[in-house]
Scaffold this active site. Structure first.
Site, PDB file in Angstrom:
ATOM      1  N   THR A  65      -1.535  -5.265   2.489  1.00 19.71           N
ATOM      2  CA  THR A  65      -2.332  -6.458   2.184  1.00 19.71           C
ATOM      3  C   THR A  65      -3.656  -6.414   2.934  1.00 19.71           C
ATOM      4  O   THR A  65      -3.798  -5.719   3.940  1.00 19.71           O
ATOM      5  CB  THR A  65      -1.611  -7.750   2.590  1.00 19.71           C
ATOM      6  OG1 THR A  65      -1.626  -7.877   4.018  1.00 19.71           O
ATOM      7  CG2 THR A  65      -0.191  -7.796   2.069  1.00 19.71           C
ATOM      8  N   ASP A  66      -4.607  -7.181   2.455  1.00 20.96           N
ATOM      9  CA  ASP A  66      -5.820  -7.407   3.226  1.00 20.96           C
ATOM     10  C   ASP A  66      -5.442  -8.191   4.488  1.00 20.96           C
ATOM     11  O   ASP A  66      -4.336  -8.705   4.620  1.00 20.96           O
ATOM     12  CB  ASP A  66      -6.865  -8.154   2.387  1.00 20.96           C
ATOM     13  CG  ASP A  66      -8.281  -7.728   2.734  1.00 20.96           C
ATOM     14  OD1 ASP A  66      -8.529  -7.358   3.900  1.00 20.96           O
ATOM     15  OD2 ASP A  66      -9.157  -7.781   1.837  1.00 20.96           O
TER      16      ASP A  66
END
Length: 584
Positions: A303-304
């Site tokens: 994920t970011d």
């Protein structure tokens, strides 16, 4: 088989990687597996000291207490040797754990001119190149692959083994704060150059000499509502009024074909599409449905940064980027990310939450093993179990090597794009030059530097593309808002231009509204990271101008506001079109 491989059979290099992964997985505790899922920031420094800027624990706590082995390196050091020495110390710390699992170090781009702790790092000791938009301005896949190969050599010399790039999002919203690290507005060009970038970083075959690329931001981060950045709550929505969701997938398809190993979903949440209206990192319909099932991607999905927990950056509080799931608890957000099909939590260091989910039966050990296999496979294929250490003497010789610097400077020159010219360029040597935004000492190599426009034969003014000031320091690293130059800037340029023929050069990290300036001056150029000497080489004709625009330059803010964020080349009657660029 040696004594070492008897005790740790996964170190036996004669075995297939999948077998080695399984042998290690069988030996790991739940706590050791949980640590693999967290990929957060770390800074060069004392391994026993916490990081005050990002309020993170010490490296020792990360590795020995939290069982973490994936870190995004912030900042730089004056020399390659210092980075390499710190990396080796970190690997020795990891070697001293029960299983000795080596650390994987990642990095945001660190070869250009920008400094943003959320997106990029100044080149420091590394060779310096134009931003990715500047690489796109050359339209040269061989140059892009050469850059990536050089960056690969410099990264691996200091132990950086994952690139948190390329960024193949399409810059279809002129105000978007993240476009400087893209290949521009055109899907075909972005795909071609993105694939070349991946080939250069990963090499002909993926292995111990490779840097694994984490392509981002799937499924395309460009269509941000009003161009705002989804690091922040006001930028959480991605919109598709032109129905072009599929177009934004094109460069990712090329990246997948080129063999990218990892993928990062964006922060934004899609609005008005067939997909769930939650941030892409939480979005099962996108990660599992689109990336895993439609495209068959079995690589690592991270994920970011910062989807789970609220945080403090530069002393300011910032909420988790849990767009669309703000009402969920951190544990519930974590479960949703895992259910979506992601493998790692970017920017988080809370394995205790994951352990709680396992303990209460919300997450099975079998689900942990699915992601752990992908994560460990990457470490084995990068050769980290064989040799996690780097040669500190070689790092000093490789990082910033003269030929690498020369190649970067040549790329800077090749990216400079001439938009208008009334004949003042190229300028002759020996002129009297009035300069602003250029070091006088650098300019003195091309003429006689004078103190006022009235004394000069030619003025050269360098400007930054406009952006709006926001409330906090962190926000202001992301240039957002209006693309209009301030009235006082336009008035000043006009005043100088009335006194002497004037060249204006603009750092176009976003496409500025240039008409008030092009109407007033003798010539206008744009760049995406270029030294004063490299720029003056182009303006004076030492090298020919070659760059072309990687995006349209809109005529007005009204045209930008009326355009559809997901549709390329959608501003009415642009001042200059994609591909425009004069030769000198």
């Amino acid at each position: 088989m040696t004594d070492v491989t008897t005790a740790r059979p996964w170190l036996d290099t004669s075995l297939p990687v999948d077998d080695r992964v399984q042998l290690l997985l069988d030996e790991m505790s739940i706590e050791e597996k949980a640590g693999l899922f967290f990929h957060t920031m770390i800074a060069i420094g004392d391994l026993d000291e916490a990081n005050p800027v990002f309020a993170t624990p010490s490296a020792r706590e990360f590795v020995h207490v939290k069982n973490m082995t994936h870190f995004n390196l912030l900042g730089a050091a004056p020399t390659g040797r210092e980075i390499a020495a710190w990396q080796n110390a970190l690997q020795r710390l990891a070697a001293d754990t029960r299983l000795g699992i080596p650390v994987t170090l990642s990095t945001d781009p660190r070869h250009s001119f920008s400094e943003n702790p959320g997106a990029s790092i100044l080149a420091g000791p590394f060779s310096q190149w134009p931003e990715t938009l500047g690489l796109a301005a050359t339209r040269d896949p061989e140059l892009v692959e050469r850059f990536a190969d050089i960056a690969r050599q410099e990264y691996t010399a200091v132990g950086l083994r994952v690139a948190l790039h390329p960024q193949v999002d399409l810059a279809t919203e002129s105000r978007w704060a993240r476009q400087t690290a893209t290949f521009g507005e055109d899907a075909e060009l972005s795909g071609i150059l993105g694939a070349a970038y991946i080939r250069g970083f990963q090499g002909e075959t993926f292995g111990p000499g490779s840097v694994s690329t984490m392509t981002k931001h799937f499924p395309g981060g460009g269509p941000q509502k009003d161009g705002e950045d989804p690091h922040f709550p006001y930028g959480r929505e991605q919109v598709y009024p032109g129905g072009q969701f599929e177009l934004h997938l094109k460069p990712f398809e090329d990246a997948l074909e080129a063999g990218t190993r990892q993928m990062m979903p964006y922060y934004g949440m899609p609005v008005g599409t067939e997909y769930e209206e939650v941030g892409f990192g939480f979005n099962r319909s996108v990660i599992t449905g689109l990336l895993r099932e439609r495209y068959g991607f079995d690589g690592l999905v991270c994920t970011d940064w910062g989807l789970i927990n609220d945080s403090e950056i530069f002393g300011q509080p910032f909420p988790a980027r849990a767009w669309g799931v703000e009402d969920l608890t951190p544990r519930e957000r974590m479960l949703k990310v895992l259910d979506a099909g992601a493998d790692q939590f970017g920017g988080e260091d809370c394995p205790e939450l994951l352990l709680e989910l396992v303990a209460d039966g919300s997450v099975s050990e079998e689900r942990l093993d699915v992601s752990a296999r992908r994560i460990l496979r990457e470490k084995f294929e990068l050769g980290l179990f064989e040799n996690p250490y780097v040669d500190e003497d070689a790092a000093d010789e490789i990082v910033g090597r003269a030929e690498f610097r020369a190649a970067g400077e040549a790329a800077q020159r090749a990216s400079v794009t001439v938009l208008t010219n009334d004949g003042s360029l190229p300028f002759a040597g020996g002129l009297k030059l009035y300069v602003e935004g250029i070091d006088a000492e650098a300019a003195a190599a091309y003429g006689t530097v004078v103190a006022t426009p009235e004394e000069a034969d030619l003025a050269i003014i360098r400007l930054q593309a406009p952006f709006e000031q926001r409330e906090t320091m962190f926000e202001n690293f992301f240039h957002a808002g209006s693309l209009d130059f301030a009235d006082d800037v336009i008035a000043h340029v006009g005043e100088v231009a009335r006194a002497v023929p004037t060249v204006v050069d603009v750092l176009a990290d976003r496409p500025p509204i240039l008409q008030p300036i092009t109407d007033a001056v003798a010539a206008v150029t744009v760049n995406w990271g270029v030294s004063a000497a490299a720029l003056l080489d182009v303006l004076s004709g030492v090298v020919s101008a070659q760059g072309t625009l990687p995006f349209d330059l809109p005529r007005s803010m009204a045209a930008v506001e009326a355009s559809r964020p997901d549709v390329p080349f959608d501003t009415a009657d642009p001042l200059f079109r994609f591909g425009h660029g004069l030769t000198l």
